[in-house]
Design a protein around this motif. Structure first.
Motif, PDB file in Angstrom:
ATOM      1  N   THR A  15      74.316  52.995 -10.407  1.00  0.00           N
ATOM      2  CA  THR A  15      73.539  54.229 -10.245  1.00  0.00           C
ATOM      3  C   THR A  15      72.303  53.989  -9.386  1.00  0.00           C
ATOM      4  O   THR A  15      71.984  54.786  -8.505  1.00  0.00           O
ATOM      5  N   LEU A  16      71.623  52.880  -9.635  1.00  0.00           N
ATOM      6  CA  LEU A  16      70.389  52.644  -8.884  1.00  0.00           C
ATOM      7  C   LEU A  16      70.658  52.289  -7.424  1.00  0.00           C
ATOM      8  O   LEU A  16      69.828  52.538  -6.572  1.00  0.00           O
ATOM      9  N   SER A  17      71.843  51.749  -7.114  1.00  0.00           N
ATOM     10  CA  SER A  17      72.104  51.467  -5.700  1.00  0.00           C
ATOM     11  C   SER A  17      72.859  52.595  -4.990  1.00  0.00           C
ATOM     12  O   SER A  17      72.608  52.855  -3.825  1.00  0.00           O
ATOM     13  N   GLU A  18      73.765  53.272  -5.676  1.00  0.00           N
ATOM     14  CA  GLU A  18      74.600  54.294  -5.018  1.00  0.00           C
ATOM     15  C   GLU A  18      74.288  55.720  -5.432  1.00  0.00           C
ATOM     16  O   GLU A  18      74.770  56.670  -4.809  1.00  0.00           O
ATOM     17  N   GLY A  19      73.524  55.886  -6.517  1.00  0.00           N
ATOM     18  CA  GLY A  19      73.332  57.216  -7.104  1.00  0.00           C
ATOM     19  C   GLY A  19      72.740  58.233  -6.146  1.00  0.00           C
ATOM     20  O   GLY A  19      73.233  59.360  -6.031  1.00  0.00           O
ATOM     21  N   GLU A  20      71.701  57.823  -5.443  1.00  0.00           N
ATOM     22  CA  GLU A  20      71.019  58.766  -4.557  1.00  0.00           C
ATOM     23  C   GLU A  20      71.991  59.287  -3.500  1.00  0.00           C
ATOM     24  O   GLU A  20      72.091  60.492  -3.272  1.00  0.00           O
ATOM     25  N   LYS A  21      72.727  58.361  -2.888  1.00  0.00           N
ATOM     26  CA  LYS A  21      73.703  58.728  -1.863  1.00  0.00           C
ATOM     27  C   LYS A  21      74.785  59.657  -2.444  1.00  0.00           C
ATOM     28  O   LYS A  21      75.273  60.566  -1.781  1.00  0.00           O
TER      29      LYS A  21
ATOM     30  N   SER B  60      67.721  62.227 -13.096  1.00  0.00           N
ATOM     31  CA  SER B  60      68.611  61.217 -13.688  1.00  0.00           C
ATOM     32  C   SER B  60      68.270  59.818 -13.175  1.00  0.00           C
ATOM     33  O   SER B  60      68.254  58.852 -13.945  1.00  0.00           O
ATOM     34  N   LEU B  61      67.984  59.729 -11.876  1.00  0.00           N
ATOM     35  CA  LEU B  61      67.608  58.425 -11.311  1.00  0.00           C
ATOM     36  C   LEU B  61      66.361  57.909 -12.022  1.00  0.00           C
ATOM     37  O   LEU B  61      66.248  56.729 -12.366  1.00  0.00           O
ATOM     38  N   ASP B  62      65.446  58.834 -12.255  1.00  0.00           N
ATOM     39  CA  ASP B  62      64.208  58.489 -12.931  1.00  0.00           C
ATOM     40  C   ASP B  62      64.465  57.972 -14.353  1.00  0.00           C
ATOM     41  O   ASP B  62      63.928  56.943 -14.769  1.00  0.00           O
ATOM     42  N   LYS B  63      65.323  58.657 -15.077  1.00  0.00           N
ATOM     43  CA  LYS B  63      65.630  58.234 -16.452  1.00  0.00           C
ATOM     44  C   LYS B  63      66.376  56.898 -16.431  1.00  0.00           C
ATOM     45  O   LYS B  63      66.164  56.044 -17.283  1.00  0.00           O
ATOM     46  N   GLU B  64      67.243  56.717 -15.418  1.00  0.00           N
ATOM     47  CA  GLU B  64      67.978  55.458 -15.328  1.00  0.00           C
ATOM     48  C   GLU B  64      67.019  54.285 -15.083  1.00  0.00           C
ATOM     49  O   GLU B  64      67.174  53.213 -15.669  1.00  0.00           O
ATOM     50  N   ARG B  65      66.008  54.521 -14.240  1.00  0.00           N
ATOM     51  CA  ARG B  65      65.021  53.462 -13.985  1.00  0.00           C
ATOM     52  C   ARG B  65      64.286  53.087 -15.271  1.00  0.00           C
ATOM     53  O   ARG B  65      63.946  51.932 -15.484  1.00  0.00           O
ATOM     54  N   GLN B  66      64.065  54.086 -16.138  1.00  0.00           N
ATOM     55  CA  GLN B  66      63.365  53.803 -17.402  1.00  0.00           C
ATOM     56  C   GLN B  66      64.242  53.010 -18.366  1.00  0.00           C
ATOM     57  O   GLN B  66      63.764  52.129 -19.066  1.00  0.00           O
ATOM     58  N   VAL B  67      65.524  53.350 -18.420  1.00  0.00           N
ATOM     59  CA  VAL B  67      66.347  52.872 -19.535  1.00  0.00           C
ATOM     60  C   VAL B  67      67.114  51.574 -19.251  1.00  0.00           C
ATOM     61  O   VAL B  67      67.370  50.782 -20.167  1.00  0.00           O
ATOM     62  N   GLY B  68      67.486  51.340 -17.985  1.00  0.00           N
ATOM     63  CA  GLY B  68      68.364  50.210 -17.661  1.00  0.00           C
ATOM     64  C   GLY B  68      67.875  48.873 -18.198  1.00  0.00           C
ATOM     65  O   GLY B  68      68.588  48.168 -18.920  1.00  0.00           O
TER      66      GLY B  68
END
Ligand code: ARG
Length: 410
Positions: A282-288, A295-303
């Protein structure tokens, strides 16, 4: 099982039995009617007349792998956010058929489909079981049961006049029970609910509990009464504890674990299913791929937190199963999680057990699935490397048998 299952005499270089952790050199297996009839070595067990002989020299046999958390109807490249609402249910079936094949070819002979929009997944499950399409054995939840506006049960921030409501949305213990009964009526294999917010939904918080204890207890009680297990998505600590106290069988994600939560899981015998690979995707491909900024923000918090919780849970000896949330990352890459499980504290055999012995136990299928002894279902894979030396060897699977039928032989 498909009717084509024949008598097979299977030999290879080595076999790893996850239950004992032992390696057998030059193993020989006799497979009949989709089951392992006998095991031995090439010296002790001869090929019966008329059997199909499959020899995999230099290969290591293992039981077919089990992923306890996938969504075969989902695809990370089909757009993020709520773009999936633009597709009819038929389209999900087409994706699921493709994803089922990819999953099986990657060595996963059993999956739990931990939630779908509707009941379409049950048709995919049945088509696999009847041999119409190649795929893993599917245990399917159907629509998650849960609160209005909740992660996994509902979809938020859509125009109110659209009246878009998830199929499993309910309020109060009795309505929750009714949704569980409805899912059972249509033939699901287990129940999914969410006791906290999540990464991929709008406006939900990872730390916020969803559903009261009374509602969660109603879901679990109703499911257990009917012989079904319950998988509960929970990131935040309060929701994790609520789910365990309510009697959940598996806790999905289990991101924010404190000592009390781990002890509760151990005391209640709840299995933790922690998807610690997909964060990288998600952190490498999610934005694309169009994943929402929220969601990217929450993923950065939780991973990172989830990975440290994983380490703590392993150290404390909690029961842990292999669950990856495939759909967030592409189906077929499931085995990439093994190396992360070792990186964050497991031994290779522990990681392998999470996807075989322990997963089978959590499914209530001990001695049937995830094993390579006489009496087990003939779900068998072969790999070239030594998984006990380097668990990432499981990322390359050369041979796949399910129910005694060979689906892949490189
Ligand atoms: N389905 C889960 C959710 O939306 C996925 C969480 C993925 N991230 C993670 N670090 N495990 O909450």
């Amino acid at each position: 099982a498909p009717a084509t299952a024949e008598t097979v005499y299977l030999t290879a270089g080595r076999m790893l039995d996850p239950a004992s952790g032992r390696i057998t050199e030059a193993p020989a297996l006799l497979i009949e009617e989709g089951k392992i009839l006998k095991t031995g070595t090439r010296a002790s067990l001869a090929a019966p007349e008329g059997a199909t002989v499959i020899d995999l020299p230099g290969e290591t046999l293992l039981p077919g792998l089990i992923d306890m958390h996938v969504h075969l109807t989902g695809d990370p490249t089909k757009g993020g956010g709520y773009s999936f609402l633009a597709y009819p249910g038929e389209r999900f079936v087409i994706w699921a058929v493709n994803n089922a094949e990819k999953t099986l070819m990657a060595g996963f002979t059993t999956v739990r489909n931990t939630g779908s929009d509707g009941y379409e997944i049950l048709a995919v499950r049945d088509a696999v079981n009847e041999g119409e399409i190649p795929g893993p054995r599917i245990f399917a939840a159907g629509p998650p049961v849960g609160i209005v506006g909740g992660h996994c049960s509902d979809n938020n921030y859509l125009p109110p006049e659209e009246e878009a409501t998830g199929a499993g949305v309910a309020t109060g213990p009795w309505e929750m029970r009714a949704k569980v009964r409805q899912n059972i009526k249509y033939g699901v294999d287990f129940i999914k609910t969410c006791s906290t917010g999540g990464v991929f939904s709008k406006g939900t918080l990872l730390g916020a509990a969803q559903g009261t204890l009374e509602e969660l207890e109603a879901i679990v009680d109703e499911a257990h009464m009917r012989g079904l297990k319950v998988a509960v998505h929970a990131h935040g600590t309060v929701g994790i504890k609520n789910a365990i106290r309510a009697g959940a069988d598996t806790i999905e994600h289990a991101s924010y674990l404190d000592d009390e939560a781990i002890n509760l899981a151990k005391r209640h015998g709840a299995y933790l299913s922690m998807d610690i690979y997909n964060t990288e995707y998600t952190l490498s491909e999610g934005e694309k791929n169009g994943v929402m900024e929220e969601s990217l923000d929450k993923e950065r918090q939780v991973g990172g937190v989830q990975r440290e919780s994983f380490r703590k849970a392993v150290k404390a000896g909690a029961k842990m199963v292999f669950g990856t949330d495939a759909a967030i990352y592409p189906h077929g890459d499931n085995a990439r999680q093994f190396s992360r499980m070792v990186q964050f504290g497991m031994t290779p055999i522990q990681a392998i057990r999470a996807a075989t012995t322990t997963a089978a136990e959590a499914l209530g299928k001990s001695g049937e699935l995830g094993c390579v002894a006489a009496g087990c279902v003939a779900d068998i894979i072969a790999i070239s490397g030594d998984p006990l030396a380097d668990v990432s060897a499981l990322e390359t699977v050369n041979f796949v048998m399910k129910d005694g039928v060979t689906y892949k032989k490189d």
